[in-house]
Design a protein around this motif. Structure first.
Motif, PDB file in Angstrom:
ATOM      1  N   THR A 207      78.426 -15.763 -17.891  1.00 43.46           N
ATOM      2  CA  THR A 207      79.705 -16.247 -18.384  1.00 43.46           C
ATOM      3  C   THR A 207      80.372 -17.091 -17.310  1.00 43.46           C
ATOM      4  O   THR A 207      79.875 -17.194 -16.179  1.00 43.46           O
ATOM      5  CB  THR A 207      80.626 -15.068 -18.734  1.00 43.46           C
ATOM      6  OG1 THR A 207      80.928 -14.354 -17.519  1.00 43.46           O
ATOM      7  CG2 THR A 207      79.950 -14.116 -19.721  1.00 43.46           C
TER       8      THR A 207
ATOM      9  N   THR B 169      74.975 -12.483 -19.373  1.00 43.62           N
ATOM     10  CA  THR B 169      75.139 -12.384 -20.821  1.00 43.62           C
ATOM     11  C   THR B 169      73.920 -11.702 -21.433  1.00 43.62           C
ATOM     12  O   THR B 169      72.783 -12.102 -21.187  1.00 43.62           O
ATOM     13  CB  THR B 169      75.319 -13.773 -21.446  1.00 43.62           C
ATOM     14  OG1 THR B 169      76.382 -14.444 -20.767  1.00 43.62           O
ATOM     15  CG2 THR B 169      75.664 -13.654 -22.920  1.00 43.62           C
TER      16      THR B 169
ATOM     17  N   HIS C 131      77.823  -8.851 -19.746  1.00 39.23           N
ATOM     18  CA  HIS C 131      78.751  -9.198 -20.825  1.00 39.23           C
ATOM     19  C   HIS C 131      77.981  -9.157 -22.132  1.00 39.23           C
ATOM     20  O   HIS C 131      77.009  -9.901 -22.315  1.00 39.23           O
ATOM     21  CB  HIS C 131      79.324 -10.595 -20.604  1.00 39.23           C
ATOM     22  CG  HIS C 131      80.093 -11.119 -21.779  1.00 39.23           C
ATOM     23  ND1 HIS C 131      81.373 -10.687 -22.093  1.00 39.23           N
ATOM     24  CD2 HIS C 131      79.765 -12.045 -22.733  1.00 39.23           C
ATOM     25  CE1 HIS C 131      81.791 -11.312 -23.181  1.00 39.23           C
ATOM     26  NE2 HIS C 131      80.839 -12.136 -23.583  1.00 39.23           N
TER      27      HIS C 131
ATOM     28  N   ALA D 273      77.297 -10.226 -25.514  1.00 38.92           N
ATOM     29  CA  ALA D 273      77.680 -11.457 -26.216  1.00 38.92           C
ATOM     30  C   ALA D 273      78.314 -11.186 -27.571  1.00 38.92           C
ATOM     31  O   ALA D 273      79.293 -11.845 -27.957  1.00 38.92           O
ATOM     32  CB  ALA D 273      76.455 -12.356 -26.373  1.00 38.92           C
TER      33      ALA D 273
END
Length: 930
Positions: free
Chosen positions: A357, A363, A384, A386
């Motif tokens: 990110t 991600t 993170h 998605a």
């Protein structure tokens, strides 16, 4: 670490970081059914971590407040790795490569693996077939704040910060960094927090803090973490001020805490009721909150350096703030804690090919697999999701652990991955410093002391699951092997992990039963050495056979055939001395000599790079003990059988690279060797050394009455690593031992040779004799030196003094892990054999009862141990000072003194481990002040 798998190694599963999810994988790897799956499918798991201890973030506020100690909140990664049969590499990952040339979805194995992990300690890259990243988040202080410059150049910012000279900014950085403490990475926060407490305690002794002149702490961050931190820190610092202070003199307002948030409100992700509760609590605790305040820089104020009281009590740092709504006045402070939103480690963006990110977080899909990079996973704060973004909270990492574990194995076995949708709501229990907490979930809020009790129980239960590991030794008490319960069990009803004792052993001695029961826990390193008693009998039998054979050949020989030479007994010194002939006719001592020695043992640690270093240090020590210079080495390496040849290749590279780092530093050339495959990792070296003048060699013989006994390294490695095999040794203690074991004895040897100079007469030398302390333990090797004088002569043909020794047990350096192991009843598998030398101790019973922990360690087998010197008392202090000044021999100590010994057996010279008068009552164990 033992590899009990019968299957060849096929795949490398590498874990980077010791986060909550990876901790779950480490434990499960040592338990069924995952343990069986790993073994049957030839999976080798490796954990790479820059820290040995990993904290549980949920207990951090309680630790700061003083409700928990450091051990309560930390998990030992090395111990978990030992339990799970996982390789542990203590280093930081700094980069990852990914092999895009292969199609990883075609179901075929790729010999090269998916890629490599680059590490900070300079070792060869670590290969992987599947990879998981769980490194948490990085320090939350932006770099531009550290440089005292604005985060964003706006009209509201103080642009004068940018006009300062670069050198001045750098000076500011080094000055105020000690007063700026980021909470993340949490793994190292406990030490930083201890520094804050120490600084407050030291300044309170020299100045007076009061309500009019308070100690000022700033906490940056308006989330739940920042609030917990502010309340907990306030309580802890107030308690420090109360120490050694009369109640009537203590002022509660002498600690002032200011909470800074860039938001318009606190706890932006929580409901109105929770916000209201904490606004009330903060007000009651007199914690001032600065809203809409963004930190843009930190300045240092100038003070009169001649006014020490002012310098200590007055805040000398200033927090520069900015706001889009109104002017924010700077805040003066003594200490500042940062608990802002997490930042990802920069190397994930700059030194990996994975998609991240804008904030640098990796991600991942709902399977935790990286986008566009099959086989690579990320979990915890560093990732993170998605499709299902979630806050950076430990609860999500904990619950992701089982999913990531299953998907890593599924990827290696070419099975479908499992998707995971984290919960959208969770119960948050936020502490308030004291044993009081607030519950937050959705639109609900609750507060009370009972909630802290609930939180404490939840946290301790989770920690206990990883602190209280099941016994993995698989050993049976020989006194219980033939219990009625075991006799009456039908076949197939026994414990799958128990060692079965064959019926034909039922009437054998307890020693045999114990050895059979503990076969899976036999030690590596010098703990795997054949005992001295056995070795003495073997060498004696071989020598007698050679003499008998030689006599027969001499009788049968004719005058025309050269008669065979009578065999010589093997020299008991640390290495074989081979004179170089015909260099200087008539003076063999000046011809120089080659020094030949060999060492070889199984690995006792899981990291092949470090093992290579230890093996090289150990092999070189025989040369060092004799004062010779190592010239060349031949390696004998055994690697575990792997169906994937790149795994064999990487292991061999790691092991030999570590060894060569040591050999190269000593200018000893690796000139060749031999490799083979086996059940366990093993390494050894045949080392060739050289000395120009044989008369200068240090030998075991030569000690004189009154000489001091000097030891250069702490002892206890045998017991320590026996405990480590059972996952019962603290990781920090293992690290302490390894730091000493990869430290060469060359410096101590060179110092000794320099002290002796060109003096060839042993009787006139300051450093009389030397050996290295290895498999036979301190007592065993000390006895070798004492007995070496028996029936020996000096260079003038005079008999050497018969000597005994008084050992000062309080002066002997011991490894903490060795002490802990004996306290837990754990000894090396060679300890029982070495303990037979107790007959040499005149006060054995007294020593055993007076020193029940330290005394057994005198018989503990050492790997890469230190040097043992007999030193003339007139040069002893100078020698100790010379060693200490190098900074590389920190454990060196005078541990005893040589005494006269007159109880010599006339039947001949003794060998270690044999029963004779020369080796009984030769040692006395006391304290130095006895």
């Amino acid at each position: 670490m033992k590899n009990t798998s019968q299957a060849p190694l096929i795949s490398d599963l590498v874990l980077i970081g010791g986060g909550h999810a990876h901790v779950h994988i480490l434990k499960m790897a040592g338990m069924p059914p995952l343990k069986s799956i790993i073994e049957k499918n030839g999976i080798r798991i490796t954990l790479i971590s820059s820290t040995i201890l990993t904290p549980y973030s949920g207990m951090l506020p309680g630790f700061i407040a003083g409700h928990y100690n450091e051990e309560d909140i930390h998990l030992d990664l090395r111990k978990l790795c030992s339990f799970g049969n996982v390789r542990f590499i203590h280093a930081a990952a700094i980069g990852i490569t990914y092999n895009n040339e292969n199609d990883h979805d075609d179901g075929e194995d790729t010999a090269r693996g998916l890629g490599f992990v680059q590490l900070s300690d300079g070792r060869p890259d670590i290969r992987y077939d599947t990879l998981s990243i769980d490194v948490g988040s990085s320090p939350s202080i932006p770099s531009d704040i550290v440089l005292s410059s604005p985060m964003k150049v706006t009209q509201e910012n103080d642009k004068s910060l940018l006009q300062q000279p670069k050198q001045e900014l750098l000076q500011q950085k080094s000055s105020f960094l000690s007063s700026i403490t980021p909470v993340k990475p949490i793994a190292t926060f406990s030490k930083r927090w201890a520094n804050i407490c120490d600084r407050l305690y030291s300044t309170k002794l020299n100045c007076t803090y009061s309500s009019s002149n308070p100690f000022q702490l700033v906490v940056v961050g308006g989330g739940a973490g920042g609030i917990e931190l502010a309340l907990s820190a306030q309580l802890a610092l107030q308690n420090i001020m109360k120490e050694d202070t009369c109640n009537d003199k203590y002022e509660e307002d002498c600690i002032q805490v200011i909470l800074v948030t860039r938001g318009q409100d606190l706890l932006s992700s929580h409901n109105f009721s929770v916000k209201s509760i904490f606004k009330r609590i903060l007000s009651e605790k007199k914690i001032h909150v600065r809203y809409n305040a963004e930190v843009i820089g930190i300045m240092e104020e100038k003070h009169d350096i001649y006014n020490s009281s002012s310098l200590l009590s007055t805040p000398n740092h200033e927090l520069k703030l900015s706001s889009s709504t109104k002017e924010q006045l700077p805040i003066k402070f003594h200490e500042c804690l940062f608990c802002t939103s997490a930042n990802a480690s920069s190397w994930l963006t700059t030194h990996t090919p994975f998609e991240t990110t804008s904030d640098g977080f990796v991600t991942v899909k709902d399977t935790y697999e990286c986008l566009n990079h099959p086989g690579v996973f990320a979990v915890g704060d560093c990732c993170h999701l998605a499709d299902n973004p979630r806050p950076k909270a430990g609860v999500f990492a904990v619950r992701a652990g089982p999913i990531v574990k299953d998907n890593l194995i599924a990827y290696l076995l070419h099975e479908p991955l499992t998707s995971h949708q984290p919960q959208s709501e969770f119960l948050g229990l936020i502490s308030t410093g004291e044993k009081y907490a607030v519950a937050s979930r959705g639109e609900h809020a609750l507060e009370g002391y009972f909630l802290w009790t609930l939180k404490d129980e939840i946290d301790r239960t989770w920690m206990d699951g990883y602190l209280k590991l099941p016994d993995m030794s698989n050993s049976i008490d020989s006194n219980q092997v033939l219990s009625d319960d075991n006799k009456n069990k039908d076949e197939g009803e026994g414990d799958d992990n128990a060692t079965c004792i064959p019926p034909n052993l039922s009437k054998r001695s307890p020693d045999i039963l114990a050895a059979f029961a503990e076969v899976n826990m036999r030690c590596g390193g010098c703990g795997a050495k054949v005992g001295s008693t056995t070795l003495s009998r073997v060498l004696d039998a071989v020598y007698k056979r050679r003499v008998s054979k030689s006599s027969t050949q001499m009788t049968a020989s004719t005058a025309t055939i050269s008669k065979p030479k009578k065999p010589k007994k093997i020299d008991p010194d640390d290495a074989a001395i081979v004179l170089i002939p015909n260099a200087t006719p008539g003076n063999s001592d000046k011809n120089g000599a080659m020094i030949h020695t060999i060492d070889f043992f199984r690995s006792f640690i899981s990291d092949p790079f470090t093992f290579g270093k230890v093996a090289a240090v150990h092999a070189l020590s025989d040369c060092h003990a004799m004062g010779a210079k190592a010239q060349t080495a031949l390696a004998l390496a055994v690697v575990q059988y792997a169906a994937n040849e790149s795994m064999t290749e990487s292991t061999l590279i790691d092991m030999l690279a570590g060894a060569c780092d040591i050999l190269d530093a000593e200018e000893c050339e690796l000139v060749g060797g031999h490799t083979c495959e086996g059940a366990e990792l093993a390494l050894g070296f045949a080392v060739n050394g050289y000395i120009e003048d044989v008369s200068l060699l240090l030998r075991k013989q030569g000690g004189k009455v009154g000489d001091k006994i000097i030891l250069t390294k702490a002892i206890g490695t045998g017991a320590l690593f026996a405990a480590d095999m059972r996952a019962k040794c603290r990781g920090e203690f293992v690290e302490e031992a390894l730091l000493r074991m990869v430290s060469s004895n060359r410096i101590a040897s060179e110092c000794a040779m320099e002290m002796n100079g060109s003096e060839s007469s042993v009787s006139r030398r300051g450093i009389r004799s030397c050996t290295d302390v290895t498999g036979f333990g301190l007592i065993g090797h000390l006895l070798e030196m004492l007995i070496a004088n028996d029936d020996a002569e000096d260079e003038e043909g005079n008999p050497l003094e018969n000597i005994s020794a008084a050992l000062y047990i309080d002066k002997i350096p011991f490894l903490k892990g060795g002490i802990e192991a004996v306290q837990n009843g754990i000894h090396s598998s060679l300890h029982k054999e070495n303990f037979r030398s107790r007959r040499a101790v005149s006060n054995h019973q007294d020593a055993f009862h007076r020193f029940p922990i330290k005394y057994p360690l005198l018989f503990d087998p050492q790997t890469a141990g230190g040097l043992l010197f007999f030193v003339d008392c007139s040069v002893c202090d100078d020698f100790i000072d010379k060693l200490l000044k190098t900074g590389l021999v920190p454990d060196v100590s005078v541990i005893g003194e040589l005494k006269h010994f007159d109880d010599i057996d006339d039947s001949g010279t003794c060998e270690i481990g044999t029963v004779c008068g020369s080796n009984t009552n030769r040692l006395h164990i006391i304290n130095s002040d006895d």
